[in-house]
Design an enzyme around this catalytic site. Structure first.
Site, mmCIF file in Angstrom:
data_model
loop_
_atom_site.group_PDB
_atom_site.id
_atom_site.type_symbol
_atom_site.label_atom_id
_atom_site.label_comp_id
_atom_site.label_asym_id
_atom_site.label_seq_id
_atom_site.Cartn_x
_atom_site.Cartn_y
_atom_site.Cartn_z
ATOM 1 N N TYR A 88 0.802 -1.150 0.035
ATOM 2 C CA TYR A 88 0.162 0.034 -0.176
ATOM 3 C C TYR A 88 0.846 1.207 0.027
ATOM 4 O O TYR A 88 0.431 2.352 -0.266
ATOM 5 C CB TYR A 88 -1.027 0.150 1.203
ATOM 6 C CG TYR A 88 -1.906 -1.077 1.170
ATOM 7 C CD1 TYR A 88 -1.867 -2.133 0.194
ATOM 8 C CD2 TYR A 88 -3.020 -1.152 2.206
ATOM 9 C CE1 TYR A 88 -2.938 -3.031 0.221
ATOM 10 C CE2 TYR A 88 -3.933 -2.108 2.223
ATOM 11 C CZ TYR A 88 -3.946 -3.046 1.188
ATOM 12 O OH TYR A 88 -4.886 -4.011 1.168
ATOM 13 N N LYS B 44 3.568 -15.308 2.568
ATOM 14 C CA LYS B 44 3.722 -16.046 1.755
ATOM 15 C C LYS B 44 5.028 -16.514 1.267
ATOM 16 O O LYS B 44 5.379 -16.042 0.113
ATOM 17 C CB LYS B 44 2.761 -15.258 0.596
ATOM 18 C CG LYS B 44 2.552 -16.059 -0.864
ATOM 19 C CD LYS B 44 1.424 -17.165 -0.568
ATOM 20 C CE LYS B 44 1.348 -17.984 -1.856
ATOM 21 N NZ LYS B 44 0.602 -19.326 -1.659
ATOM 22 N N ASP C 205 -2.591 -18.070 2.416
ATOM 23 C CA ASP C 205 -3.928 -18.882 1.837
ATOM 24 C C ASP C 205 -4.490 -19.934 2.890
ATOM 25 O O ASP C 205 -5.626 -20.004 3.091
ATOM 26 C CB ASP C 205 -3.682 -19.453 0.479
ATOM 27 C CG ASP C 205 -2.141 -20.069 0.558
ATOM 28 O OD1 ASP C 205 -1.379 -20.199 1.356
ATOM 29 O OD2 ASP C 205 -2.041 -20.634 -0.663
ATOM 30 N N ASP D 188 -5.158 -6.571 5.890
ATOM 31 C CA ASP D 188 -6.296 -5.861 5.486
ATOM 32 C C ASP D 188 -7.383 -6.897 5.133
ATOM 33 O O ASP D 188 -8.657 -7.018 5.663
ATOM 34 C CB ASP D 188 -6.024 -4.859 4.324
ATOM 35 C CG ASP D 188 -7.104 -4.497 3.743
ATOM 36 O OD1 ASP D 188 -8.288 -3.830 4.542
ATOM 37 O OD2 ASP D 188 -7.124 -3.600 2.607
ATOM 38 N N ASP E 86 -10.744 -8.496 7.761
ATOM 39 C CA ASP E 86 -12.353 -8.401 7.182
ATOM 40 C C ASP E 86 -12.877 -9.863 7.363
ATOM 41 O O ASP E 86 -14.122 -9.960 7.782
ATOM 42 C CB ASP E 86 -12.434 -7.779 5.685
ATOM 43 C CG ASP E 86 -12.600 -6.540 5.496
ATOM 44 O OD1 ASP E 86 -12.112 -5.790 6.545
ATOM 45 O OD2 ASP E 86 -13.388 -5.968 4.439
HETATM 46 C C1 IPM Z 1 -8.876 -0.631 6.249
HETATM 47 C C2 IPM Z 1 -9.534 -0.030 5.010
HETATM 48 C C3 IPM Z 1 -8.308 0.749 4.540
HETATM 49 C C4 IPM Z 1 -7.099 0.046 4.202
HETATM 50 C C5 IPM Z 1 -8.727 1.556 2.984
HETATM 51 C C6 IPM Z 1 -9.792 2.365 3.250
HETATM 52 C C7 IPM Z 1 -7.404 2.220 2.559
HETATM 53 O O1 IPM Z 1 -9.652 -0.997 3.995
HETATM 54 O O2 IPM Z 1 -8.697 0.175 7.284
HETATM 55 O O3 IPM Z 1 -8.798 -1.886 6.380
HETATM 56 O O4 IPM Z 1 -6.814 -0.877 3.303
HETATM 57 O O5 IPM Z 1 -6.164 -0.079 5.324
HETATM 58 MG MG MG Z 2 -9.732 -2.929 4.975
#
Ligand code: IPM
Ligand code: MG
Length: 363
Positions: free
Chosen positions: A147, A196, A228, A252, A256
């Protein structure tokens, strides 16, 4: 005591959920005799609309001048919002990445915990979840990797070609690994480091440095896991994880996934810390522009982020405990926002949920 808190309300449901967290913080101030001074700071889409860019130097300075930062969420609908017609460096997310980098917030702590009360909202079968549920922390590296590497789109041999670069140096890996092992020492003393390494050089360096750091923590059991496989293990046997340590993009994605198995991403808080006790606290979820302004958002992730802020940046452990206990009390009374609603419970809007949690706060 008096504390200065920078408030980034942001976009979508951001303002609504931050208002509820402030309501709870004000109740804490009243009960425990503190003073919280809030300084509004613009970031993301709201800053683009007001200042033409997603994060101004003044906004960074205002955050730096505070004891900590509490944030809602930023960004809009990527297909319909005019913000996404701007060049990438001027879009809302660029503001957040720049803020993390400017404040040196390399350590992102994302707890994922299954509340007993929310077991019915967990999408995983009972026989997998078992009676113990799960309680893990994802430690995500936040200011390096893909990133933040150089990126460009060029034409190579007549073909449009896009390049992103994934770079880590040993110091970046070492400092996040130390944070992960430190946190493990305060928990169940286990770290799974995710990479990885069967493909990536950056992961092979990651492994080497994690092994060096692990040697300083003889009490912590630990292992390496490929990303993975980790994605699969999270739904196959989430109870095995205590602390997951991983780089930026893997963290990231896996965070989620971990949040979804708790029943609702609306429950998960996060802290982003630098070397000191300074930190930025935000829910793990996004700005949900589809429900913005409808009083349907779940403010609990932001309220729990405020609790993390009290604990990690302001050193107010009892106050943080009080917020977490208030959230549990409200859940055990069967009060729910729509995202975690189930049969026999009472559905509340965002504001009423904030009121209910604030009303549970006592010494
Ligand atoms: C998170 C979000 C951010 C990230 C985005 C909005 C840049 O997905 O905080 O997880 O990828 O860090
Ligand atoms: Mg995120």
């Amino acid at each position: 005591m008096s504390y200065r808190i920078a408030l980034i309300k942001g976009d979508g449901i951001g303002p609504e959920i931050v208002d509820e967290a402030v309501k709870v913080l004000n109740r804490i101030a009243e009960v425990y005799g503190h003073q919280f001074e809030y300084e509004r700071v613009l970031m993301g889409g709201e800053s683009i609309d007001a200042c033409g860019i997603p994060l101004t130097d003044e906004a960074i300075a205002a955050c730096k001048a505070s004891d900590c930062v509490l944030m809602g969420s930023i960004g809009g609908n990527t297909s319909t919002s005019p913000w996404y017609k701007l060049e990438p460096s001027l879009r809302p997310e660029a503001g957040l990445l720049k803020l993390r980098k400017s404040l040196g917030l390399f350590a992102n702590i994302r707890p994922a915990y299954l509340y007993d009360e929310l077991k019915s909202a967990c999408p995983i079968k009972d026989e997998i979840i078992g009676s113990q549920g799960f309680d893990m922390v994802i430690m995500r590296e936040l200011t390096g990797g893909l990133y933040f590497g150089a990126r460009q789109t060029t034409v190579e041999n007549g073909l449009v070609t896009a390049t992103d670069t994934l770079t880590y140096n040993e110091a970046e890996i070492r400092r996040i690994a130390i944070k992960a092992f430190d946190i493990a020492m305060k928990r169940r003393k286990n770290v799974v480091s995710v990479d990885k390494a069967n493909v990536l050089d950056s992961s092979r360096l990651w492994r080497k440095i994690v092994e060096e750091v692990a040697a300083d923590y003889p009490e912590v059991t630990w292992s390496h896991m490929l990303v993975d496989n980790c994605a699969m293990q999270l739904v196959k046997n989430p109870g095995q994880f205590d602390v997951i340590l991983t780089e930026n993009m893997f963290g990231d994605i896996l965070s989620d996934e971990a949040s979804e198995i708790t029943g609702s991403i609306g429950m998960l808080s996060s802290a982003s810390l630098n070397e000191t006790s300074f930190g930025l606290y935000e829910p793990s979820h996004g700005s949900a522009p589809d429900i913005a302004g409808t009083d349907q958002a779940n403010p609990i992730a932001t309220i729990l982020s405020a609790a993390m802020m009290l604990r990690y940046s302001l050193n107010l452990d009892a106050e943080a405990d009080a917020i977490e206990a208030a959230v549990k009390a409200v859940l055990s009374k069967g009060l729910r926002t729509v995202d975690i609603m189930s049969e026999g419970c009472t559905q509340l809007g965002c504001k009423a949920m904030g009121d209910a949690i604030a009303a549970e706060i006592s010494k």
